[in-house]
Motif scaffolding. Structure first.
Motif, short mmCIF file in Angstrom:
data_model
loop_
_atom_site.label_atom_id
_atom_site.label_comp_id
_atom_site.label_asym_id
_atom_site.label_seq_id
_atom_site.Cartn_x
_atom_site.Cartn_y
_atom_site.Cartn_z
N MET A 167 2.00 -44.18 -20.52
CA MET A 167 0.94 -44.97 -19.87
C MET A 167 0.37 -44.24 -18.67
N GLN A 168 -0.92 -44.40 -18.50
CA GLN A 168 -1.57 -43.88 -17.30
C GLN A 168 -2.29 -45.03 -16.60
N CYS A 169 -2.54 -44.83 -15.34
CA CYS A 169 -3.41 -45.77 -14.65
C CYS A 169 -4.46 -44.92 -13.94
N GLU A 170 -5.64 -44.93 -14.56
CA GLU A 170 -6.75 -44.14 -14.03
C GLU A 170 -7.42 -44.89 -12.88
N GLY A 171 -7.91 -44.16 -11.92
CA GLY A 171 -8.69 -44.80 -10.86
C GLY A 171 -10.00 -44.06 -10.71
N GLY B 146 -2.34 -36.71 -11.03
CA GLY B 146 -3.40 -35.73 -10.88
C GLY B 146 -4.63 -36.44 -10.37
N ALA B 147 -5.46 -35.71 -9.61
CA ALA B 147 -6.63 -36.37 -9.04
C ALA B 147 -7.66 -35.33 -8.61
N GLY B 148 -8.77 -35.80 -8.07
CA GLY B 148 -9.77 -34.88 -7.56
C GLY B 148 -11.09 -35.57 -7.33
N SER C 22 -5.88 -39.26 -25.19
CA SER C 22 -4.78 -38.50 -24.59
C SER C 22 -4.74 -38.73 -23.08
N GLN C 23 -5.71 -39.51 -22.58
CA GLN C 23 -5.77 -39.83 -21.16
C GLN C 23 -6.63 -41.09 -21.00
N THR C 24 -6.51 -41.75 -19.86
CA THR C 24 -7.35 -42.94 -19.65
C THR C 24 -8.70 -42.57 -19.04
N SER C 25 -8.93 -41.27 -18.81
CA SER C 25 -10.20 -40.83 -18.20
C SER C 25 -11.46 -41.23 -18.97
N PRO C 26 -11.41 -41.38 -20.32
CA PRO C 26 -12.66 -41.83 -20.98
C PRO C 26 -13.15 -43.18 -20.47
N TYR D 102 -1.73 -41.11 -25.72
CA TYR D 102 -0.90 -40.44 -26.74
C TYR D 102 -1.08 -38.93 -26.69
N ARG D 103 0.02 -38.21 -26.81
CA ARG D 103 -0.07 -36.74 -26.91
C ARG D 103 0.99 -36.24 -27.88
N ARG D 104 0.65 -35.12 -28.53
CA ARG D 104 1.61 -34.59 -29.52
C ARG D 104 2.72 -33.82 -28.82
N ALA E 153 -11.44 -39.46 -8.57
CA ALA E 153 -10.72 -40.07 -9.69
C ALA E 153 -9.27 -39.65 -9.58
N PHE E 154 -8.39 -40.52 -10.06
CA PHE E 154 -6.98 -40.14 -10.11
C PHE E 154 -6.37 -40.69 -11.38
N GLY E 155 -5.30 -40.08 -11.81
CA GLY E 155 -4.62 -40.56 -13.02
C GLY E 155 -3.12 -40.62 -12.74
N ILE E 156 -2.62 -41.87 -12.55
CA ILE E 156 -1.21 -42.04 -12.21
C ILE E 156 -0.38 -42.08 -13.49
#
Ligand code: PHE
Length: 346
Positions: free
Chosen positions: A212-216, A287-289, A171-175, A198-200, A310-313
């Motif tokens: 799509m996300q782009c995690e940093g 979102g980030a932090g 549900s996010q690229t954070s993993p 993917y999210r419901r 980390a950030f998630g674009i």
């Protein structure tokens, strides 16, 4: 007519007969007429038996000579006819190389992929590398190791497609943060990770069950929130224009502390307020932090030695703003009339 006169007459006759002949069949017939069994040479040879020895020799030699000349003549004519046939064919089949060609339809790069490629270029230029992870993830990597134990209320923020209790569509690229930290075993990290999530969600103009996300993720000694702000401001300026500002608002994510939501100044009204930015002058893009100490510890990092952000674009968000697209579903229905607008002219 003496035999010799007869012989000397042949080339003239051949010349006459060959005039105006332009096909190989006719030529073959004429050749048989002169050089065949019933032709003048055969006749002369036949009459040889009536001649004396000297005359035999003389006529014999003359016959050979003239016969050879006639054969050569026919050969020459055959070549000329063949050449003429080829020439005619070439003229008929002539290709007009100046005619305009038929354009083959070619595809272009999808605007979402273009956005991901632009993000990759920009972060690679700042020293990041690109990491990837699977779209089918474990609950452990997608949630638990990101400080979201089972039953944690924040799991509701991401309505997840479960395959079974342990496996899910991420549900996010954070993993990918987790995967990279486990791999790097306490070493500094500087990655981005673009990918599908993917999210419901019910699909509408601003929601899609697939996006799509782009995690940093940047981990190292002495990394601060100021570094995060710099990395994001640079992104906003490069992805949009050099006058963009960003704004950090306090927020909550279980895997970061403090957490922020990041807005970019609205490019349509220049920050004055319009319908795109809902009159606020700002548009939320990510979102980030600072990575939560628990997250660091769970993946083998000592928060006292190494910290980071980390950030998630939201890639669609960026693409929609950049290309002024008002409905996220356009990215996924593959209507060529929509896609053709992004095709670069070759
Ligand atoms: N993964 C978060 C989300 O999908 C975004 C995020 C990434 C927030 C990294 C903070 C740090 O909402």
């Amino acid at each position: 007519m003496t035999e010799l006169e007869k012989l000397n007459q042949i080339p003239e006759d051949v010349e006459k007969e060959l005039k105006g002949i332009d096909d190989l069949n006719q030529l073959q017939q004429k050749k048989a007429l002169f050089l065949g069994k019933k032709g003048p040479f055969a006749e002369i040879m036949n009459n040889m038996k009536n001649l004396g020895a000297d005359a035999k020799k003389e006529i014999g030699m003359a016959t050979n000579k003239i016969k050879q000349a006639i054969e050569a003549k026919f050969e020459e004519k055959r070549k000329a006819i063949e050449d003429a046939i080829i020439q005619k064919k070439l003229e008929q089949e002539k290709i007009d190389v100046t005619l305009p060609g038929v354009a083959l339809p070619v595809g272009g790069i999808h605007p979402l992929m273009q956005t991901v490629m632009d993000l990759e270029d920009l972060y690679i230029s700042m020293g990041y590398s690109v990491a990837e992870g699977p779209e089918i993830e474990t609950d452990e990597f997608c949630f638990e190791k990101l400080n979201l134990p089972k039953g944690h209320p924040a799991r509701d923020m991401q309505d997840t497609f479960y395959i079974n209790p342990e496996l899910l569509l991420r549900s996010q690229t954070s993993p990918v943060q987790v995967r990279t930290m486990l791999e790097k075993k306490g070493e500094p990290i500087k990655i981005i990770c673009p990918g599908k999530v993917y999210r419901r969600d019910a699909d509408d103009a601003t929601h899609s069950h697939q996006f799509m996300q782009c995690e940093g993720l940047v981990l190292g000694p002495n990394i601060t929130l100021a570094d995060l702000k710099g990395a994001l401001l640079e992104m906003a300026r490069k992805m949009f224009d050099k006058d963009r500002k960003i704004r950090l608002r306090p927020s909550f994510f279980p895997f970061t502390e403090p957490s922020v939501e990041v807005d970019v100044s609205c490019g349509i009204c220049g920050g004055k307020g319009c319908s795109t930015c809902k009159n606020s002058g700002w548009i939320e893009i990510l979102g980030a932090g600072m990575v939560n100490d628990n997250v660091l510890r769970m993946s083998g990092y000592d928060p006292k030695k190494i910290q980071g952000f980390a950030f998630g674009i939201g890639v669609e968000r960026i693409a929609m703003l950049k290309y002024k697209i008002d409905d996220i579903r356009n990215f996924y229905i593959n209507d060529v009339r929509f896609l053709n607008q992004f095709k670069e002219e070759k």
